[in-house]
Enzyme design. Structure first.
Site, PDB file in Angstrom:
ATOM      1  N   LEU A 188       0.836  -1.200   0.000  1.00 57.59           N
ATOM      2  CA  LEU A 188       0.000   0.000   0.000  1.00 57.59           C
ATOM      3  C   LEU A 188       0.872   1.251   0.000  1.00 57.59           C
ATOM      4  CD1 LEU A 188      -2.866   1.174   0.089  1.00 57.59           C
ATOM      5  CD2 LEU A 188      -2.644   1.258   2.577  1.00 57.59           C
ATOM      6  N   TYR A 189       2.006   1.200   0.685  1.00 57.75           N
ATOM      7  CA  TYR A 189       2.925   2.336   0.655  1.00 57.75           C
ATOM      8  C   TYR A 189       3.279   2.692  -0.786  1.00 57.75           C
ATOM      9  CZ  TYR A 189       7.461   4.689   0.727  1.00 57.75           C
ATOM     10  OH  TYR A 189       8.511   5.543   0.487  1.00 57.75           O
ATOM     11  N   ALA A 190       3.690   1.694  -1.554  1.00 59.41           N
ATOM     12  CA  ALA A 190       4.049   1.941  -2.951  1.00 59.41           C
ATOM     13  C   ALA A 190       2.848   2.436  -3.744  1.00 59.41           C
ATOM     14  CB  ALA A 190       4.606   0.664  -3.571  1.00 59.41           C
TER      15      ALA A 190
END
Length: 354
Positions: free
Chosen positions: A166-168
Site C-alpha cells: 500500500l505504501y508503494a
C-alpha cells in the site's frame, strides 16, 4: 527564493533543509513530528538547525536560533486550514514535499495512516500550489512503485503499474495526482523515485540502523529472504545533491511526447519523473559485510523468508538525472556505512571497544 520543505524533522528533509539554508534559500520547514519512530531523534535533528524543542507549538511558525533564513512549523498536512493559511501568508516560490508515512512493512499493519498522510496530505499541497502558484513542485516518490517490474535497471520510462504494498500504491497515486494537476493547471511538477536511502541521522526502522544496533548489542539481525536480495543503496547526501539540482530545474513539457506511445516519465504537461539511486546495486550480504567491517565485529544472522511487500532487487537507471542536471550519486556503500557507524557511535555514545 522561498521554499517550503515538508518533513524537515525527518531523515532526508533534515539534510535538504541544512543544505538549502547554507545556500541562502529562505526556508520554511514543516513536520508533524509523529511517533512512527523515536521522536527524540526527530527533535535532535531539529536542534541541529536551531529549532528548540521547548519552543515548538502546533501551527506556530518559529524562527531558528542559528539561521535567520530558516523557520519551522509543526503541522499536519491533513489539516487543510493550516496548509492554506501557510501558503496564503508565505507565497512560496518552490515546494519540496518529502513528508510521508514511510515503511513498506508498517503499511501492512496500519494502512489508514498511509491514506491520510500520503494521499490526503498530498492533495492539500497540490491544491495550494494551484491556488497560490509555485515555480516548481518537487515531491518524493520511491523505487517501491516499480513493484513486480523485474526489468533491470529500473527506468522511469518503464511502466510501474504493479505495486505490491500500500505504501508503494500511495506513492504511485501521488505521481498520477501530480500529473493531473500539472496537465490541468500547468504546474511544473517533478517526482523523484528514491532508492534505499541510508546514512547518518537515518531512520531507526531501516536495515542499517537495526543491524548496527543489534550487532553492537551482540543480538541477532533478521536477514530476510536469507540475504538473497539486491538493493541500490543510496547515500543521503547524494540524494540531497540530486534533489537540490532538480528543484532548480523546473519540469517542462516534452515536445516529443507521443500520446500514441506515451512515455511514463514525461508528458505534454510540465511533468517529469526521475530516479535517484546509486546505480551500483549490491547484495544484502555485501551490505552486511560493510557494516561488520565498520563495526569490527561479525553479525549473528537469523535467516528468514521474504517479507510481504518486499521486492527481490532494485537497480536505478539514473541516465535521465545525469543528462538533466549533470549529476549521479557516487558514494560507495563502504564509505557511506562507515560514516553512519561513526555518527551512530557518537550520537548514542557507544565506545569503540564494544
Amino acid at each position: 527564493m522561498k521554499i517550503l520543505i515538508t518533513g524537515t524533522a525527518g531523515f532526508i528533509g533534515f539534510f535538504l533543509a541544512k543544505r538549502l539554508i547554507a545556500e541562502g534559500y529562505d526556508v520554511v520547514g514543516l513536520d508533524n513530528i509523529n511517533d512512527y519512530y523515536d521522536v527524540r531523534l526527530k527533535y535532535a535533528r531539529l536542534e541541529q538547525t536551531g529549532i528548540a524543542q521547548d519552543e515548538i507549538a502546533d501551527g506556530q511558525l518559529i524562527s531558528s536560533k542559528k539561521h535567520p533564513n530558516y523557520r519551522f512549523i509543526k503541522a499536519d498536512l491533513e489539516n487543510e486550514n493550516v496548509v492554506r493559511k501557510l501558503f496564503e501568508t508565505e507565497r512560496f516560490d518552490y515546494v519540496c514535499h518529502l513528508a510521508a508515512q514511510a515503511g513498506v512493512r508498517y503499511s501492512l499493519q496500519n494502512p489508514y495512516a498511509y491514506i491520510q498522510s500520503n494521499i490526503v496530505g498530498f492533495m492539500h499541497l497540490l491544491e495550494m500550489a494551484r491556488r497560490f502558484p509555485v515555480k516548481h513542485f518537487v515531491y518524493a516518490s520511491t523505487s517501491s512503485v516499480y513493484g513486480l517490474n523485474g526489468r533491470m535497471p529500473l527506468s522511469p520510462h518503464h511502466p510501474a503499474d504493479h505495486p505490491i504494498s500500500l505504501y508503494a500504491a500511495t506513492k504511485k497515486s501521488n505521481e498520477m495526482m501530480a500529473h493531473s494537476y500539472s496537465h490541468l493547471f500547468r504546474i511544473p511538477v517533478t517526482g523523484l523515485r528514491f532508492f534505499t536511502v541510508y546514512g547518518p541521522w537515518g531512520r531507526p526502522d531501516m536495515a542499517l540502523f537495526l543491524f548496527t544496533r543489534n550487532m553492537l548489542a551482540d543480538k541477532p539481525i533478521q536477514v530476510f529472504n536469507r540475504g538473497e536480495m539486491i538493493r541500490d543503496f543510496t547515500y543521503v547526501e547524494d540524494i540531497v545533491e540530486g534533489v537540490k539540482r532538480i528543484i532548480e530545474y523546473p519540469a517542462e513539457p516534452n515536445p516529443q511526447w507521443d500520446a500514441q506511445n506515451p512515455d511514463p516519465a514525461s508528458s505534454s504537461a510540465p511533468y517529469r519523473i526521475y530516479n535517484i539511486g546509486n546505480n551500483q546495486p549490491v547484495s544484502l550480504m555485501t551490505y552486511i559485510h560493510a557494516i561488520e567491517k565498520a563495526l569490527g565485529k561479525k553479525a549473528i544472522m537469523e535467516l528468514l523468508p521474504m517479507q510481504p511487500g518486499d521486492v527481490y532487487a532494485t537497480h536505478a537507471d539514473v541516465s535521465d538525472l545525469e543528462q538533466a542536471v549533470h549529476y549521479k550519486p557516487r558514494t560507495s556503500v563502504e564509505e557511506g556505512v562507515r560514516k553512519f557507524v561513526e555518527w551512530y557511535r557518537t550520537f548514542y555514545r557507544v565506545s569503540q571497544s564494544i
